[in-house]
Write a protein that holds these residues in place. Structure first.
Motif, PDB file in Angstrom:
ATOM      1  N   LEU A 154     -56.075  10.953  48.718  1.00 53.11           N
ATOM      2  CA  LEU A 154     -55.253  10.608  49.817  1.00 53.11           C
ATOM      3  C   LEU A 154     -54.749  11.458  50.182  1.00 53.11           C
ATOM      4  O   LEU A 154     -54.736  11.295  51.987  1.00 53.11           O
ATOM      5  N   THR A 173     -47.680  10.211  53.813  1.00 47.45           N
ATOM      6  CA  THR A 173     -47.158  11.539  52.935  1.00 47.45           C
ATOM      7  C   THR A 173     -46.185  12.330  53.879  1.00 47.45           C
ATOM      8  O   THR A 173     -45.396  12.585  52.873  1.00 47.45           O
ATOM      9  N   ALA A 208     -47.857  11.078  44.385  1.00 48.47           N
ATOM     10  CA  ALA A 208     -48.780  10.387  43.898  1.00 48.47           C
ATOM     11  C   ALA A 208     -48.832   9.560  42.511  1.00 48.47           C
ATOM     12  O   ALA A 208     -49.314   8.484  42.264  1.00 48.47           O
ATOM     13  N   THR A 267     -55.285   3.624  48.393  1.00 46.12           N
ATOM     14  CA  THR A 267     -55.130   4.877  47.449  1.00 46.12           C
ATOM     15  C   THR A 267     -55.968   4.177  46.228  1.00 46.12           C
ATOM     16  O   THR A 267     -57.469   4.596  45.835  1.00 46.12           O
ATOM     17  N   ARG A 268     -56.579   2.434  45.900  1.00 45.31           N
ATOM     18  CA  ARG A 268     -57.307   2.064  45.617  1.00 45.31           C
ATOM     19  C   ARG A 268     -58.537   1.810  45.752  1.00 45.31           C
ATOM     20  O   ARG A 268     -59.838   1.578  45.447  1.00 45.31           O
ATOM     21  N   LEU A 272     -48.263   6.743  45.003  1.00 46.78           N
ATOM     22  CA  LEU A 272     -49.416   5.777  45.495  1.00 46.78           C
ATOM     23  C   LEU A 272     -50.130   5.421  44.453  1.00 46.78           C
ATOM     24  O   LEU A 272     -51.162   4.470  44.603  1.00 46.78           O
ATOM     25  N   ALA A 273     -50.195   5.555  43.440  1.00 44.96           N
ATOM     26  CA  ALA A 273     -50.970   5.246  42.227  1.00 44.96           C
ATOM     27  C   ALA A 273     -50.536   4.317  41.588  1.00 44.96           C
ATOM     28  O   ALA A 273     -51.506   3.015  40.462  1.00 44.96           O
ATOM     29  N   VAL A 288     -60.346   4.448  47.470  1.00 48.48           N
ATOM     30  CA  VAL A 288     -60.862   6.306  47.751  1.00 48.48           C
ATOM     31  C   VAL A 288     -61.801   5.969  46.238  1.00 48.48           C
ATOM     32  O   VAL A 288     -61.653   5.478  45.951  1.00 48.48           O
ATOM     33  N   GLN A 326     -57.375   9.554  42.468  1.00 52.11           N
ATOM     34  CA  GLN A 326     -57.553   8.967  44.159  1.00 52.11           C
ATOM     35  C   GLN A 326     -55.976   9.234  44.928  1.00 52.11           C
ATOM     36  O   GLN A 326     -56.736   9.291  46.333  1.00 52.11           O
ATOM     37  N   ALA A 327     -55.009   9.773  44.235  1.00 50.84           N
ATOM     38  CA  ALA A 327     -53.821   9.339  45.190  1.00 50.84           C
ATOM     39  C   ALA A 327     -53.889  10.708  45.631  1.00 50.84           C
ATOM     40  O   ALA A 327     -53.378  10.997  46.479  1.00 50.84           O
ATOM     41  N   ARG A 355     -50.435   2.060  48.464  1.00 55.93           N
ATOM     42  CA  ARG A 355     -51.230   1.980  46.952  1.00 55.93           C
ATOM     43  C   ARG A 355     -52.383   1.054  47.605  1.00 55.93           C
ATOM     44  O   ARG A 355     -53.571   1.604  45.923  1.00 55.93           O
ATOM     45  N   ARG A 361     -56.511   7.433  38.550  1.00 56.24           N
ATOM     46  CA  ARG A 361     -55.890   6.662  39.117  1.00 56.24           C
ATOM     47  C   ARG A 361     -54.900   7.954  40.278  1.00 56.24           C
ATOM     48  O   ARG A 361     -54.836   7.658  41.731  1.00 56.24           O
TER      49      ARG A 361
END
Length: 358
Positions: free
Chosen positions: A307, A42, A65, A251-252, A68-69, A254, A303-304, A248, A300
């Motif tokens: 991260l 990132t 974000a 992110t899920r 990533l989400a 986290v 979480q992004a 991605r 979501r």
């Protein structure tokens, strides 16, 4: 494995040493290496943005974000604030396919999705896919397209697939739509239906740059020698599609605590007139609150953001940071509120202040 030796037990028993405690992360949990790699990836996208866009830090973070989400984003501003440049910068930060579609009132669904063409040599129809079949699709001035074309966009965004001549064609992965629009007050625009607005994970609003930022922008343009962005001038340090898939999937993974999930639900519920501390007079201002899809989006993007910040767990600030972007296109105001000059962001601010932070 047994901790006891197979040798005869001595006359004086000697206590066996306690086995070493090994901390094994649960299945699917992020490791420190995963978190560090995500932070580096990132950071490379942010570096690329700094070469193309002056300021607009909130927009940059919203774009990353959303990537990533695994969602789609709508960018709104008056003409000339580099909406297209920002969208193109993110899209070209990953080495996937990129298509730009300039939306106009005469744009037809087949121009976007594709169509079937009859081949006289073979006496058969062949499928010609449209520009929507790309990893990153920039729909420029989406609210200038007609309702029929917008419905085709909705199917692609909702189903990650299109239908051409009765044949369902999957879209490539990852797939992300970055749409731009001018304010609805501008001439020649069509209001997006609520169903399609809800499909966008976030809606970012760009503001005018400061005088200092505008001077920096002019200096960048004179140094670059061109008023249009050439992605090749930004360098070859781009992420691969595997990097995007990793971000991605990471992110899920986290961690989201029950308290954070409850906080996201209470924010959405408060926009509908409920919540632990309902906002007084909200019913006179809001005729449609945020849908449950807003709660999903909050988690979501939370979480992004965690991260992106180098954490493997979500904190309340990760949720609060993007509440305006998640809610502003999902909350519809009453005619009385519009007549009184009340804005959606003002309503969202009152909701955030009313809901207690865990």
């Amino acid at each position: 494995m047994s901790l006891f030796s197979k040798q005869p037990v001595p006359a004086t028993p000697v206590p066996a040493p306690a086995p070493a405690t090994v901390t094994t992360p649960p299945a699917g949990a992020l490791t420190a290496q995963d978190t560090e790699l995500a932070r580096q990836l990132t950071g490379r996208i942010r570096t690329r943005f700094a070469k193309a866009v002056v300021g607009q830090d909130n927009l940059r973070e919203s774009l990353i974000a959303t990537l990533l989400a695994g969602g789609h984003i709508l960018i709104e501003s008056v003409p000339g604030l580099a909406k297209t440049t920002a969208a193109q910068t993110l899209a070209t930060s990953v080495s996937g396919s990129f298509r730009r579609v300039q939306c106009t009132p005469d744009l037809m669904p087949s121009d976007l999705v594709g169509t079937q063409v009859f081949d006289f040599s073979t006496q058969r129809f062949t499928t010609q896919i449209g520009p929507i079949h790309a990893n990153f699709v920039l729909l420029d001035e989406i609210n200038r397209s007609n309702a029929k074309t917008q419905s085709a966009m909705l199917e692609a965004m909702a189903e990650n697939a299109t239908t051409i001549g009765g044949q369902r064609i999957e879209l490539p992965r990852p797939f992300m739509v970055i749409a731009t629009q001018n304010p609805i007050e501008e001439e020649g625009t069509f209001n997006l239906p609520e169903a399609q607005m809800d499909r966008f994970m976030m809606k970012a609003v760009m503001t005018y740059p400061t005088p200092e930022q505008e001077r920096t922008m002019l200096a960048m343009l004179t140094t670059r020698g061109s008023d249009t962005l050439n992605p090749a001038s930004l360098g070859n340090d781009v992420l691969s599609l595997q990097d995007a898939d990793f971000l991605r999937s990471a992110t899920r993974r986290v961690h989201v605590s029950d308290a954070i999930m409850k906080y996201a639900v209470e924010l959405s519920d408060t926009s509908r007139g409920g919540g632990p501390k309902p906002v007084q007079g909200l019913a006179q201002l809001v005729r449609l609150g945020a849908s449950p899809r807003a709660s999903i989006a909050l988690v979501r993007v939370g979480q992004a953001n965690a991260l992106m910040s180098g954490r493997d767990y979500v904190i309340p600030e990760d949720i609060k940071r993007f509440v305006p972007e998640v809610f502003r296109h999902r909350i519809l105001l009453t005619f009385e509120a519009l007549a009184d000059g009340v804005t959606t962001d003002q309503v969202v601010d009152s909701i955030v202040k009313a809901v207690p932070v865990p």
